[in-house]
Design an enzyme around this catalytic site. Structure first.
Site, PDB file in Angstrom:
ATOM      1  N   PHE A   1      12.860  34.442  16.928  1.00  8.75           N
ATOM      2  CA  PHE A   1      11.867  33.658  16.177  1.00  8.75           C
ATOM      3  C   PHE A   1      10.811  34.631  15.643  1.00  8.75           C
ATOM      4  O   PHE A   1       9.617  34.484  15.886  1.00  8.75           O
ATOM      5  CB  PHE A   1      11.202  32.590  17.060  1.00  8.75           C
TER       6      PHE A   1
ATOM      7  N   ASP B   1      15.423  35.270  12.662  1.00  9.31           N
ATOM      8  CA  ASP B   1      14.713  34.075  12.215  1.00  9.31           C
ATOM      9  C   ASP B   1      15.642  33.293  11.285  1.00  9.31           C
ATOM     10  O   ASP B   1      16.534  33.869  10.675  1.00  9.31           O
ATOM     11  CB  ASP B   1      13.419  34.439  11.474  1.00  9.31           C
TER      12      ASP B   1
ATOM     13  N   ASP C   1       9.579  33.553  21.105  1.00  5.86           N
ATOM     14  CA  ASP C   1       8.345  32.896  20.648  1.00  5.86           C
ATOM     15  C   ASP C   1       8.705  31.764  19.687  1.00  5.86           C
ATOM     16  O   ASP C   1       8.469  31.858  18.486  1.00  5.86           O
ATOM     17  CB  ASP C   1       7.445  33.933  19.953  1.00  5.86           C
TER      18      ASP C   1
ATOM     19  N   CYS D   1       4.149  27.383  22.657  1.00  4.93           N
ATOM     20  CA  CYS D   1       2.887  27.059  21.968  1.00  4.93           C
ATOM     21  C   CYS D   1       2.694  25.554  21.880  1.00  4.93           C
ATOM     22  O   CYS D   1       1.850  25.074  21.133  1.00  4.93           O
ATOM     23  CB  CYS D   1       2.842  27.706  20.585  1.00  4.93           C
TER      24      CYS D   1
HETATM   25  N1  SAH Z   1       6.768  35.360  16.786  1.00  4.73           N
HETATM   26  C1  SAH Z   1       6.192  35.090  15.502  1.00  4.73           C
HETATM   27  C2  SAH Z   1       5.857  33.639  15.295  1.00  4.73           C
HETATM   28  C3  SAH Z   1       7.022  32.695  15.500  1.00  4.73           C
HETATM   29  S1  SAH Z   1       6.846  31.192  14.659  1.00  4.73           S
HETATM   30  C4  SAH Z   1       4.969  35.967  15.305  1.00  4.73           C
HETATM   31  O1  SAH Z   1       4.478  36.554  16.264  1.00  4.73           O
HETATM   32  O2  SAH Z   1       4.514  36.081  14.166  1.00  4.73           O
HETATM   33  C5  SAH Z   1       8.414  30.485  14.864  1.00  4.73           C
HETATM   34  C6  SAH Z   1       9.483  31.029  13.943  1.00  4.73           C
HETATM   35  O3  SAH Z   1      10.723  30.480  14.362  1.00  4.73           O
HETATM   36  C7  SAH Z   1       9.364  30.659  12.472  1.00  4.73           C
HETATM   37  O4  SAH Z   1       9.373  31.819  11.693  1.00  4.73           O
HETATM   38  C8  SAH Z   1      10.611  29.799  12.168  1.00  4.73           C
HETATM   39  O5  SAH Z   1      11.176  30.083  10.877  1.00  4.73           O
HETATM   40  C9  SAH Z   1      11.545  30.250  13.240  1.00  4.73           C
HETATM   41  N2  SAH Z   1      12.569  29.300  13.691  1.00  4.73           N
HETATM   42  C10 SAH Z   1      12.416  27.994  13.989  1.00  4.73           C
HETATM   43  N3  SAH Z   1      13.544  27.496  14.518  1.00  4.73           N
HETATM   44  C11 SAH Z   1      14.425  28.520  14.568  1.00  4.73           C
HETATM   45  C12 SAH Z   1      15.785  28.651  15.049  1.00  4.73           C
HETATM   46  N4  SAH Z   1      16.417  27.608  15.590  1.00  4.73           N
HETATM   47  N5  SAH Z   1      16.379  29.845  14.953  1.00  4.73           N
HETATM   48  C13 SAH Z   1      15.730  30.911  14.428  1.00  4.73           C
HETATM   49  N6  SAH Z   1      14.461  30.854  13.969  1.00  4.73           N
HETATM   50  C14 SAH Z   1      13.812  29.670  14.054  1.00  4.73           C
END
Ligand code: SAH
Length: 395
Positions: free
Chosen positions: A227, A249, A299, A339
């Site tokens: 993520f 992602d 995350d 979160c």
């Molecule tokens: N760790 C990041 C924030 C994560 S926000 C930082 O520190 O900046 C959550 C992210 O998860 C988003 O970018 C979203 O596109 C992604 N996401 C949501 N569901 C997902 C999935 N099932 N597989 C992969 N990515 C996912």
């Protein structure tokens, strides 16, 4: 002024200065307040309890502006609250060499519903309740006076607006339009932020300290950053001397910015992989392919928006944590986050413990993480603490 009367015995939270009054606690309203109007709150016995913004559509019927009877809610009130919040961040910005920072953190800064993030010379605001919505012009004016930014941009596009009966609004509020991406500075790191299309107001400022923490555990390791969004943890890991980083992602746009962020920080992009994939599936793929890692960061986005979703959210956390623990080499590190404010820290810890048990691995908590200092939690508003993280060593 209009006022509301609280049902008998429903004033305990207000006595403890909790800033919300639920609609079910209201006995009567007098003076026909409209959405966003300031109302006084009075106990069944007639005692004055507080003053807040009335929100007829929301389950949170009043959000408190003040617990001082002699404090009117006017332009000077907003000036004081904004100034205090902004001045309180100055030392942090200087000490940590930041030009991006949350300036106003809603309830915990005494301004329910208001988020203001600074990205270099631009401010990005979210007006998430009818209360702050009603004072938008005043707030924008005060921000111009207090910060003199190049531009103020609005990103009031969160689903929580529906609960307040407010439309979603995105656009320029004052000054110049922000550029396509804004370059921010966070200590030694640089990041590009897309304030128009990015998540929240564009960047996960709340993870700042945890990103820095990740630099200490990445040396010579293979790091899996799940993520990854725009790659903040990946940049930190590479800066900490990681051998490889794998960023995952679903969003192509996020991965694209993650790539640019790596270059911006002069880090060797050849040792970084960018996978557009669903983390749930990709972790299974890695398991089946017997891939392993030294550090894994989990995350995920918020899995629970309401109490009804908590069970499903718990299963989601369990699933990814179980898979991640299995993929870690002995002595590896798991940075795992939630979160979702509704997910209690104790429950989150139990889910991670269950995941390690089911994976047949021993694990120790060697650190607990939370949101950065510019996202404070008022002691009277524990709900403000939403970001929880465990740093585990897995054997
Ligand atoms: N760790 C990041 C924030 C994560 S926000 C930082 O520190 O900046 C959550 C992210 O998860 C988003 O970018 C979203 O596109 C992604 N996401 C949501 N569901 C997902 C999935 N099932 N597989 C992969 N990515 C996912």
């Amino acid at each position: 002024m209009a006022f509301v009367i609280i049902k008998p015995k429903r004033d305990k939270a207000l006595q403890r200065k909790h800033p919300w009054v639920f609609s079910g606690a209201l006995a009567q309203k007098k003076g026909n307040p409209a959405a966003g109007d300031t109302v006084d709150i009075v106990s069944a016995k007639g005692e004055w309890l507080g003053r807040g913004a009335y929100s007829p559509k929301s389950q949170i019927a009043v959000r408190l502006w003040t617990f001082s009877e002699d404090e009117p809610v006017d332009e000077a009130f907003f000036r004081r609250r904004l100034e205090r919040a902004i001045v309180n961040r100055r030392e942090l910005k200087k000490r940590c060499h930041l030009n991006a920072c949350r300036l106003v953190n809603a309830e915990s800064d005494g301004l329910p519903g208001l988020i203001i993030d600074q990205y270099d010379r631009f401010l990005v605001c979210q007006f998430l309740t009818v209360g702050v919505h009603a004072w938008k012009d005043v707030i924008v004016q005060q921000l111009q006076d207090l910060v003199a930014p190049e531009g103020i941009f609005e990103r009031s596009d969160s689903p929580v607006l529906d609960k307040e009966g407010l439309p979603r609004t995105v656009g320029r509020l004052a000054g110049h339009e922000p550029p396509e991406t804004i370059e921010i500075r966070e200590g030694d790191f640089r990041f590009l932020v897309d304030v128009r299309n990015g998540h929240k107001t564009g960047f996960y400022l709340d993870q700042r300290d945890n990103r820095h923490q990740a630099t200490h555990y990445a040396a010579d390791g293979d790091v899996l950053n799940c993520f990854c969004y725009t790659g903040g943890f990946g940049v930190a890991a590479m800066a900490g001397g990681a051998r490889t980083v794998t960023n995952i992602d679903v969003s192509v746009a996020s991965l694209d910015l993650a790539r640019q962020n790596m270059v911006l920080n002069n880090l060797n992009s050849e040792r970084v992989d960018y996978l557009q994939a669903d983390v749930f599936k990709q972790l299974r793929y890695f398991r089946d392919a017997a891939r392993d890692f030294d550090v894994i960061i989990l995350d995920p986005p918020k899995f629970a928006d309401s109490k009804q979703q908590l069970d499903r959210a718990s299963r989601g956390y369990k699933d990814i944590n179980l898979l991640a623990v299995k993929l870690l080499r002995a002595g590896g590190y798991l940075f795992t986050f939630s979160c979702s404010g509704l997910m209690e820290p104790a429950l989150f810890q139990k889910i991670v413990a269950d995941a390690a048990l089911d994976a047949g691995r021993d694990a120790q908590i060697i650190g607990r993480m939370g949101q950065a200092a510019d996202h404070p939690t008022s002691l009277t508003f524990p709900e403000g603490h939403y970001l929880k993280g465990l740093l585990c060593r897995v054997w």
